[in-house]
Write an enzyme that holds these catalytic residues in place. Structure first.
Site, PDB file in Angstrom:
ATOM      1  N   TYR A  66       0.825  -1.215   0.000  1.00 52.19           N
ATOM      2  CA  TYR A  66       0.000   0.000   0.000  1.00 52.19           C
ATOM      3  C   TYR A  66       0.863   1.271   0.000  1.00 52.19           C
ATOM      4  O   TYR A  66       0.464   2.283  -0.570  1.00 52.19           O
ATOM      5  CB  TYR A  66      -1.010  -0.023   1.157  1.00 52.19           C
ATOM      6  CG  TYR A  66      -2.150  -0.972   0.859  1.00 52.19           C
ATOM      7  CD1 TYR A  66      -3.152  -0.618  -0.038  1.00 52.19           C
ATOM      8  CD2 TYR A  66      -2.185  -2.248   1.405  1.00 52.19           C
ATOM      9  CE1 TYR A  66      -4.171  -1.503  -0.362  1.00 52.19           C
ATOM     10  CE2 TYR A  66      -3.204  -3.138   1.087  1.00 52.19           C
ATOM     11  CZ  TYR A  66      -4.188  -2.759   0.200  1.00 52.19           C
ATOM     12  OH  TYR A  66      -5.206  -3.630  -0.127  1.00 52.19           O
ATOM     13  N   GLN A 100     -15.009   3.272  -6.809  1.00 51.61           N
ATOM     14  CA  GLN A 100     -14.390   2.115  -6.148  1.00 51.61           C
ATOM     15  C   GLN A 100     -12.898   2.371  -5.969  1.00 51.61           C
ATOM     16  O   GLN A 100     -12.198   1.584  -5.361  1.00 51.61           O
ATOM     17  CB  GLN A 100     -14.586   0.871  -7.008  1.00 51.61           C
ATOM     18  CG  GLN A 100     -16.049   0.499  -7.187  1.00 51.61           C
ATOM     19  CD  GLN A 100     -16.240  -0.509  -8.304  1.00 51.61           C
ATOM     20  OE1 GLN A 100     -16.150  -1.702  -8.096  1.00 51.61           O
ATOM     21  NE2 GLN A 100     -16.499  -0.022  -9.504  1.00 51.61           N
ATOM     22  N   HIS A 118     -14.784   2.067  -1.462  1.00 47.19           N
ATOM     23  CA  HIS A 118     -13.764   1.145  -0.941  1.00 47.19           C
ATOM     24  C   HIS A 118     -12.722   1.875  -0.094  1.00 47.19           C
ATOM     25  O   HIS A 118     -11.631   1.346   0.118  1.00 47.19           O
ATOM     26  CB  HIS A 118     -13.104   0.379  -2.097  1.00 47.19           C
ATOM     27  CG  HIS A 118     -14.054  -0.561  -2.792  1.00 47.19           C
ATOM     28  ND1 HIS A 118     -13.822  -1.132  -4.028  1.00 47.19           N
ATOM     29  CD2 HIS A 118     -15.271  -1.040  -2.408  1.00 47.19           C
ATOM     30  CE1 HIS A 118     -14.843  -1.914  -4.360  1.00 47.19           C
ATOM     31  NE2 HIS A 118     -15.737  -1.858  -3.404  1.00 47.19           N
TER      32      HIS A 118
HETATM   33  P1  OAD Z   1     -11.216  -3.864 -12.873  1.00 46.29           P
HETATM   34  O1  OAD Z   1      -9.741  -3.977 -13.036  1.00 46.29           O
HETATM   35  O2  OAD Z   1     -11.967  -5.078 -12.520  1.00 46.29           O
HETATM   36  O3  OAD Z   1     -11.858  -3.290 -14.211  1.00 46.29           O
HETATM   37  C1  OAD Z   1     -11.339  -2.153 -14.845  1.00 46.29           C
HETATM   38  C2  OAD Z   1     -12.207  -1.843 -16.055  1.00 46.29           C
HETATM   39  O4  OAD Z   1     -11.698  -0.648 -16.627  1.00 46.29           O
HETATM   40  C3  OAD Z   1     -12.185  -2.907 -17.151  1.00 46.29           C
HETATM   41  O5  OAD Z   1     -13.525  -3.212 -17.530  1.00 46.29           O
HETATM   42  C4  OAD Z   1     -11.447  -2.227 -18.310  1.00 46.29           C
HETATM   43  O6  OAD Z   1     -11.950  -2.611 -19.577  1.00 46.29           O
HETATM   44  C5  OAD Z   1     -11.760  -0.766 -18.038  1.00 46.29           C
HETATM   45  N1  OAD Z   1     -10.817   0.198 -18.609  1.00 46.29           N
HETATM   46  C6  OAD Z   1      -9.494   0.051 -18.863  1.00 46.29           C
HETATM   47  N2  OAD Z   1      -8.975   1.189 -19.352  1.00 46.29           N
HETATM   48  C7  OAD Z   1      -9.992   2.088 -19.416  1.00 46.29           C
HETATM   49  C8  OAD Z   1     -10.091   3.445 -19.830  1.00 46.29           C
HETATM   50  N3  OAD Z   1      -9.051   4.119 -20.276  1.00 46.29           N
HETATM   51  N4  OAD Z   1     -11.293   4.063 -19.747  1.00 46.29           N
HETATM   52  C9  OAD Z   1     -12.388   3.385 -19.282  1.00 46.29           C
HETATM   53  N5  OAD Z   1     -12.345   2.104 -18.881  1.00 46.29           N
HETATM   54  C10 OAD Z   1     -11.171   1.459 -18.936  1.00 46.29           C
HETATM   55  O7  OAD Z   1     -11.451  -2.684 -11.807  1.00 46.29           O
HETATM   56  P2  OAD Z   1     -12.744  -2.363 -10.954  1.00 46.29           P
HETATM   57  O8  OAD Z   1     -13.983  -2.675 -11.689  1.00 46.29           O
HETATM   58  O9  OAD Z   1     -12.573  -1.004 -10.412  1.00 46.29           O
HETATM   59  O10 OAD Z   1     -11.548  -3.698  -4.863  1.00 46.29           O
HETATM   60  O11 OAD Z   1     -12.572  -3.395  -9.769  1.00 46.29           O
HETATM   61  C11 OAD Z   1     -13.463  -3.348  -8.701  1.00 46.29           C
HETATM   62  C12 OAD Z   1     -12.753  -3.668  -7.409  1.00 46.29           C
HETATM   63  O12 OAD Z   1     -12.028  -4.887  -7.546  1.00 46.29           O
HETATM   64  C13 OAD Z   1     -11.696  -2.652  -6.995  1.00 46.29           C
HETATM   65  O13 OAD Z   1     -12.212  -1.542  -6.321  1.00 46.29           O
HETATM   66  C14 OAD Z   1     -10.824  -3.462  -6.089  1.00 46.29           C
HETATM   67  C15 OAD Z   1     -10.710  -4.711  -6.933  1.00 46.29           C
HETATM   68  O14 OAD Z   1     -10.370  -5.857  -6.271  1.00 46.29           O
HETATM   69  C16 OAD Z   1     -10.901  -3.719  -3.694  1.00 46.29           C
HETATM   70  O15 OAD Z   1      -9.696  -3.608  -3.605  1.00 46.29           O
HETATM   71  C17 OAD Z   1     -11.812  -3.906  -2.525  1.00 46.29           C
END
Ligand code: OAD
Length: 250
Positions: A66, A100, A118
């Site tokens: 972190y 998130q 989060h």
């Molecule tokens: P993910 O890594 O699961 O998803 C990221 C998303 O961003 C994917 O669908 C990509 O296609 C998209 N992406 C990538 N580049 C992009 C861009 N330039 N513009 C728009 N979209 C783009 O991340 P989260 O959905 O945030 O939780 O994950 C949710 C949670 O899972 C996080 O908060 C974290 C993780 O484990 C905790 O740590 C509790």
């Protein structure tokens, strides 16, 4: 009408907008996402680094990760997508942004009504008495022990933990009342956050997804913009007739 034009027109007419963002929002600021080709969970073990059990086993390892992430966040700058959302907030009578992300980039971009689902990395919290302490640099191993006998941990939500109750309630209410729900840069696989985009919005709300890749959010979305956030969001704002600068409508 193209999805972007229609989305802009819905946003321009909206009285209540709810935005949900995920790691992809900060990808063009140089921060990695969690899933996908170079995702953090490809090379790091989530149960070791983002769980209470992992912290109990090796708090120093958890803090070293972190500390690195916090330093990367501090070195990153909000991108054009963050700035566009901050500008949008000034135009819409009721605007709530739930993220998130723990990188503070929405706040640094100037968004004010931000719900950090989060948590964030601006503070550490004692795992026994709950006392908080600001963190502005790396937390040293010698600082982990708290005076009460507990341990300072990052003030974020780990797997298996509940979201902060008041934050969750406010996000769910904002999602339920919105006439436009804008979902940016999330894979939509982590609950309960994903339900803010899929299950909770009103049936007549317009759900707009901005993501260059296919996700499960698209099953609920009315409009899908398959572009990166820093490209799509400033254009949405411009097409909606809103100024993407530091002064807005209100
Ligand atoms: P993910 O890594 O699961 O998803 C990221 C998303 O961003 C994917 O669908 C990509 O296609 C998209 N992406 C990538 N580049 C992009 C861009 N330039 N513009 C728009 N979209 C783009 O991340 P989260 O959905 O945030 O939780 O994950 C949710 C949670 O899972 C996080 O908060 C974290 C993780 O484990 C905790 O740590 C509790």
């Amino acid at each position: 009408m193209k999805a972007c034009d229609e989305a802009a027109s819905r946003i321009a007419r909206a009285t209540s907008v709810f935005v949900l963002t995920g790691a992809g929002m900060s990808s063009e600021s140089g921060l990695p996402t969690f899933r996908g080709a170079n995702g953090l969970w490809r090379t790091h073990r989530v149960e070791v680094l983002a769980s209470e059990a992992g912290f109990a086993d090796d708090p120093e390892l958890v803090w070293s990760w972190y500390n690195e992430r916090r330093a990367a966040h501090a070195a990153a700058e909000p991108n054009a997508g963050h700035l566009a959302l901050a500008a949008l907030e000034r135009y819409v009578p009721s605007f709530t942004l739930a993220t998130q992300n723990v990188d503070s980039l929405h706040l640094r971009a100037g968004s004010t009504n931000v719900l950090e689902l989060h948590g964030h990395l601006r503070e550490a919290r004692c795992d026994r008495c709950g006392e908080r302490r600001a963190i502005t640099g790396p937390l040293a191993s010698s600082e982990i022990a708290h005076a009460c006998g507990g341990r300072l941990r990052p003030d974020i939500v780990w797997f298996g933990e509940a979201l902060p109750a008041a934050t969750w309630r406010a996000a769910a209410q904002a999602s339920a009342r919105a006439d436009v729900v804008l979902v940016v840069g999330t894979s939509g696989v982590v609950e309960p956050a994903a339900s803010l985009a899929t299950r909770i919005p009103r049936a007549d709300a317009c759900v707009i997804e901005v993501n260059p890749d296919e996700t499960v959010i698209a099953e609920r979305a009315d409009l899908v913009i398959r572009e990166p956030a820093a490209v799509a969001l400033p254009r949405l704002l411009e097409t909606a007739g809103m100024r993407n600068g530091s002064s807005g409508a209100r």
